[in-house]
Design an enzyme around this catalytic site. Sequence first.
Site, PDB file in Angstrom:
ATOM      1  N   ARG A  73      45.835  26.210  50.786  1.00 42.35           N
ATOM      2  CA  ARG A  73      46.291  26.561  49.436  1.00 42.35           C
ATOM      3  C   ARG A  73      47.819  26.491  49.422  1.00 42.35           C
ATOM      4  O   ARG A  73      48.469  27.143  50.232  1.00 42.35           O
ATOM      5  CB  ARG A  73      45.811  27.960  49.110  1.00 42.35           C
ATOM      6  N   ARG A 142      51.255  36.895  46.858  1.00 46.66           N
ATOM      7  CA  ARG A 142      50.764  35.512  46.784  1.00 46.66           C
ATOM      8  C   ARG A 142      51.606  34.683  45.823  1.00 46.66           C
ATOM      9  O   ARG A 142      52.650  35.115  45.362  1.00 46.66           O
ATOM     10  CB  ARG A 142      49.309  35.542  46.306  1.00 46.66           C
ATOM     11  N   LYS A 207      45.910  42.072  49.396  1.00 41.63           N
ATOM     12  CA  LYS A 207      46.627  41.044  48.649  1.00 41.63           C
ATOM     13  C   LYS A 207      47.447  41.640  47.516  1.00 41.63           C
ATOM     14  O   LYS A 207      47.149  42.747  47.023  1.00 41.63           O
ATOM     15  CB  LYS A 207      45.632  40.055  48.080  1.00 41.63           C
ATOM     16  N   LYS A 209      49.523  40.399  43.782  1.00 41.36           N
ATOM     17  CA  LYS A 209      49.680  39.248  42.882  1.00 41.36           C
ATOM     18  C   LYS A 209      50.627  39.548  41.734  1.00 41.36           C
ATOM     19  O   LYS A 209      50.470  40.565  41.057  1.00 41.36           O
ATOM     20  CB  LYS A 209      48.310  38.833  42.339  1.00 41.36           C
ATOM     21  N   CYS A 423      35.146  29.459  39.514  1.00 48.26           N
ATOM     22  CA  CYS A 423      35.726  29.454  40.858  1.00 48.26           C
ATOM     23  C   CYS A 423      35.016  28.401  41.690  1.00 48.26           C
ATOM     24  O   CYS A 423      34.032  27.804  41.277  1.00 48.26           O
ATOM     25  CB  CYS A 423      35.568  30.821  41.505  1.00 48.26           C
ATOM     26  N   CYS A 429      33.113  28.223  49.866  1.00 48.21           N
ATOM     27  CA  CYS A 429      33.487  29.631  49.927  1.00 48.21           C
ATOM     28  C   CYS A 429      32.426  30.448  50.660  1.00 48.21           C
ATOM     29  O   CYS A 429      31.274  30.515  50.236  1.00 48.21           O
ATOM     30  CB  CYS A 429      33.689  30.206  48.526  1.00 48.21           C
ATOM     31  N   CYS A 468      30.576  35.146  43.069  1.00 48.13           N
ATOM     32  CA  CYS A 468      30.401  36.493  43.627  1.00 48.13           C
ATOM     33  C   CYS A 468      31.297  37.445  42.861  1.00 48.13           C
ATOM     34  O   CYS A 468      32.156  37.013  42.087  1.00 48.13           O
ATOM     35  CB  CYS A 468      30.713  36.510  45.130  1.00 48.13           C
ATOM     36  N   CYS A 472      37.388  35.604  41.406  1.00 47.88           N
ATOM     37  CA  CYS A 472      38.531  34.677  41.493  1.00 47.88           C
ATOM     38  C   CYS A 472      38.825  33.955  40.179  1.00 47.88           C
ATOM     39  O   CYS A 472      39.956  33.548  39.952  1.00 47.88           O
ATOM     40  CB  CYS A 472      38.313  33.671  42.606  1.00 47.88           C
TER      41      CYS A 472
HETATM   42  C1  HEM Z   1      37.994  40.744  47.354  1.00 48.15           C
HETATM   43  C2  HEM Z   1      38.510  39.851  46.656  1.00 48.15           C
HETATM   44  C3  HEM Z   1      38.628  38.366  46.943  1.00 48.15           C
HETATM   45  C4  HEM Z   1      38.326  37.627  48.057  1.00 48.15           C
HETATM   46  C5  HEM Z   1      37.799  38.097  49.381  1.00 48.15           C
HETATM   47  C6  HEM Z   1      38.610  36.238  47.708  1.00 48.15           C
HETATM   48  C7  HEM Z   1      38.408  35.163  48.557  1.00 48.15           C
HETATM   49  C8  HEM Z   1      38.534  33.861  48.154  1.00 48.15           C
HETATM   50  C9  HEM Z   1      38.133  32.713  48.907  1.00 48.15           C
HETATM   51  C10 HEM Z   1      37.468  32.733  50.262  1.00 48.15           C
HETATM   52  C11 HEM Z   1      38.451  31.619  48.190  1.00 48.15           C
HETATM   53  C12 HEM Z   1      38.285  30.182  48.619  1.00 48.15           C
HETATM   54  C13 HEM Z   1      37.171  29.491  47.973  1.00 48.15           C
HETATM   55  C14 HEM Z   1      37.176  28.028  48.341  1.00 48.15           C
HETATM   56  O1  HEM Z   1      38.149  27.360  48.040  1.00 48.15           O
HETATM   57  O2  HEM Z   1      36.210  27.562  48.933  1.00 48.15           O
HETATM   58  C15 HEM Z   1      39.049  32.068  46.990  1.00 48.15           C
HETATM   59  C16 HEM Z   1      39.517  31.253  45.993  1.00 48.15           C
HETATM   60  C17 HEM Z   1      40.334  31.685  44.974  1.00 48.15           C
HETATM   61  N1  HEM Z   1      40.618  32.974  44.662  1.00 48.15           N
HETATM   62 FE1  HEM Z   1      39.868  34.576  45.554  1.00 48.15          FE
HETATM   63  N2  HEM Z   1      39.102  36.191  46.450  1.00 48.15           N
HETATM   64  C18 HEM Z   1      39.129  37.462  45.941  1.00 48.15           C
HETATM   65  C19 HEM Z   1      39.552  37.839  44.681  1.00 48.15           C
HETATM   66  C20 HEM Z   1      40.325  37.035  43.852  1.00 48.15           C
HETATM   67  C21 HEM Z   1      40.872  37.417  42.584  1.00 48.15           C
HETATM   68  C22 HEM Z   1      40.670  38.774  41.942  1.00 48.15           C
HETATM   69  C23 HEM Z   1      41.573  36.337  42.106  1.00 48.15           C
HETATM   70  C24 HEM Z   1      42.364  36.150  40.825  1.00 48.15           C
HETATM   71  C25 HEM Z   1      42.648  36.992  39.916  1.00 48.15           C
HETATM   72  C26 HEM Z   1      41.438  35.296  43.073  1.00 48.15           C
HETATM   73  C27 HEM Z   1      41.989  34.040  42.956  1.00 48.15           C
HETATM   74  C28 HEM Z   1      41.493  32.959  43.619  1.00 48.15           C
HETATM   75  C29 HEM Z   1      41.804  31.625  43.263  1.00 48.15           C
HETATM   76  C30 HEM Z   1      42.775  31.170  42.197  1.00 48.15           C
HETATM   77  C31 HEM Z   1      41.058  30.820  44.098  1.00 48.15           C
HETATM   78  C32 HEM Z   1      41.036  29.320  44.074  1.00 48.15           C
HETATM   79  C33 HEM Z   1      39.867  28.744  43.494  1.00 48.15           C
HETATM   80  C34 HEM Z   1      39.739  28.802  42.032  1.00 48.15           C
HETATM   81  O3  HEM Z   1      40.698  28.590  41.254  1.00 48.15           O
HETATM   82  O4  HEM Z   1      38.603  29.034  41.623  1.00 48.15           O
HETATM   83  N3  HEM Z   1      40.678  35.740  44.119  1.00 48.15           N
HETATM   84  N4  HEM Z   1      39.087  33.436  46.987  1.00 48.15           N
HETATM   85  S1  SF4 Z   2      34.711  34.549  43.235  1.00 48.92           S
HETATM   86 FE1  SF4 Z   2      33.613  34.794  45.108  1.00 48.92          FE
HETATM   87  S2  SF4 Z   2      32.460  32.870  45.257  1.00 48.92           S
HETATM   88 FE2  SF4 Z   2      34.116  32.490  43.839  1.00 48.92          FE
HETATM   89  S3  SF4 Z   2      35.775  31.641  45.109  1.00 48.92           S
HETATM   90 FE3  SF4 Z   2      36.095  33.866  44.872  1.00 48.92          FE
HETATM   91  S4  SF4 Z   2      35.209  34.733  46.691  1.00 48.92           S
HETATM   92 FE4  SF4 Z   2      34.348  32.671  46.486  1.00 48.92          FE
END
Ligand code: HEM
Ligand code: SF4
Length: 569
Positions: A73, A142, A207, A209, A423, A429, A468, A472
């Site tokens: 990323r 981030r 994290k 943001k 997402c 993921c 999930c 995200c």
């Molecule tokens: C416990 C909370 C979270 C965990 C463990 C987590 C974990 C991850 C993981 C593993 C990915 C990679 C997915 C892939 O590219 O295969 C991802 C993508 C992403 N996450 Fe999270 N995430 C969490 C919460 C959030 C939240 C609340 C936001 C934004 C407000 C966020 C923003 C993003 C973004 C921008 C991506 C890139 C993919 C996309 O735009 O859909 N994440 N996250």
């Molecule tokens: S919302 Fe959950 S399934 Fe989607 S990218 Fe984030 S961690 Fe992965």
Amino acid sequence: MTDEVSRNERIKEASNYLRGTLAEGLKDTITGAIAEDDQQLVKFHGMYLQDDRDLRPERTRKKMEKAFAFMIRVRIPGGVLTPGQWLALDRIARDYGNGTMKLTTRQTVQLHGIIKSNVTAAMKAIDAVLLNTIAACGDVNRNVMCNPNPYQSRAHAAAIALARAVSDHLLPRTPAYREIWLDGEKIAGGEDEVVEPIYGKTYLPRKFKVVVAVPPSNDVDIFAHDLGFMAIVDDTGAVTGWNVTVGGGMGMTHGEPDTYPRTADVMGFCATADVLAIAEAVVTVQRDWGDRANRKHARLKYTIEDRGLDAFRREVEKRAGVLLKPAAPFKFTSMGDSYGWSHDADGRSHLTLFVQNGRLFPKQIAALRKLAESHDGDFRITPNQHLIVAGIPADKQKEIHWAMNDAGLLAPWSGLKRNSMACVALPTCGLALAESERYLPDLLTALDEKLAAHGLTQDDIVIRMTGCPNGCARPYLAEIGLVGKGPGRYNLYLGAAFDGSRLSKLYAEDLDHTSIIAALDPVFAAYAAGRQKGERFGDFTIRAGFVAATTNGPDFHANVRVKKAEAAA
Ligand code: HEM
Ligand code: SF4
């Protein structure tokens, strides 16, 4: 909760400022993975170790190692890239990754499918165009987001300058990134305080943001973020200062009501000159007050719930040496993108493209490559996973318009599609419980048929899906939110505000494709028949009694009258 610190805290502490055994692990050619503790540390360097979950069953059957690869990323404050940087990311995706690029909901690019032996080369290529990936993931600040709107030139210039300054100020200072990925040389470290003056040895509890918004557009989803700055503009378009928001966040866990999404509070107003001091103080208070025992309770949103906004504000003011003023009045009208052409006062034109779910496929990447080769404006990734080609001269407009049309990058008519996000989820993921990006397009096509029958095709309705509950794609702020529960099953949330200021509420649980459509169709019908003039879908679902209004985080799980799948269908 326990008194002990979580495992991640010990990993950070022992990592010698994010080094761990990453350098050694990268050289080990026997496995495509890296050591377990390093998998946590590598996030701070902007990467996740993943495996292709589509291939898991076959590889298990053949007793093969999982198909490991890294997701990288990039850190792109405000999402602004030069054409040269765009071309470099495109090249890296093809040379080292799986050939696609994902524009993310936080204005960065994710490159998927980079195998271990290619990671270092990819990182060097990113560095060569003055980009980096440090702190793109991990327990640290981030990517800083910023309204990308090029036609409100003055406020935008101030906002992007602020976003870059905050981003630089909150960067980790550890030399580990350069050592591991670029120079290979170990640079002698100084005293602890010198290495990480803001973060210290264990960085943040979770994290963090930051976003910068320019009302009336809430495209950055300011209320979903830990820290936000909202431009307050005078009659001449000049920025007079910033409202400061704190304590927003999306992630929760199914079945654990102590975890919930929360919209940020507006904490006060500050002058531009005080922004960095305030940002640093918010970060250090969270560093010291945040929960380091329970990662599910470690985001700033819980710190503020536990300690109270007033106590938090007082501590921030004390550390920053700044007294916040009362927040200035503001008005947001939407969180979506304005697609198509816009023109600014300087005579330049900008084209906002539609990239479904942010996923750019080879044909689209090729069209954008051709454009980038002769373009001298910039590329701006929007917080809704789309792309603005900014600064197009008049004599190029026609040609670019048709090239983008041919590549399928112009916005569709459907108001639902125009306001949709998903997402990544499967296959990369590791946390995904259900499909998201690969499924939403089919669902939208089916829902559009229903909307058409009710004459709602062109109504802007915000829909977001995640695989999930981590959230995200910020599903709890969508008028229609779908959150993966298990393979092919989703929870359905309704009632969020169109401007991103109010969370939704659970409406129905465990729905499959057919029951999602069956659950939504009557709501669409009621909206078409009963809405008041100008009434938004999310507001209507509350007034019509489909869901109760959510007032803030702790109230998210209250007053839920859940429909089970059978009842909904
Ligand atoms: C416990 C909370 C979270 C965990 C463990 C987590 C974990 C991850 C993981 C593993 C990915 C990679 C997915 C892939 O590219 O295969 C991802 C993508 C992403 N996450 Fe999270 N995430 C969490 C919460 C959030 C939240 C609340 C936001 C934004 C407000 C966020 C923003 C993003 C973004 C921008 C991506 C890139 C993919 C996309 O735009 O859909 N994440 N996250
Ligand atoms: S919302 Fe959950 S399934 Fe989607 S990218 Fe984030 S961690 Fe992965």
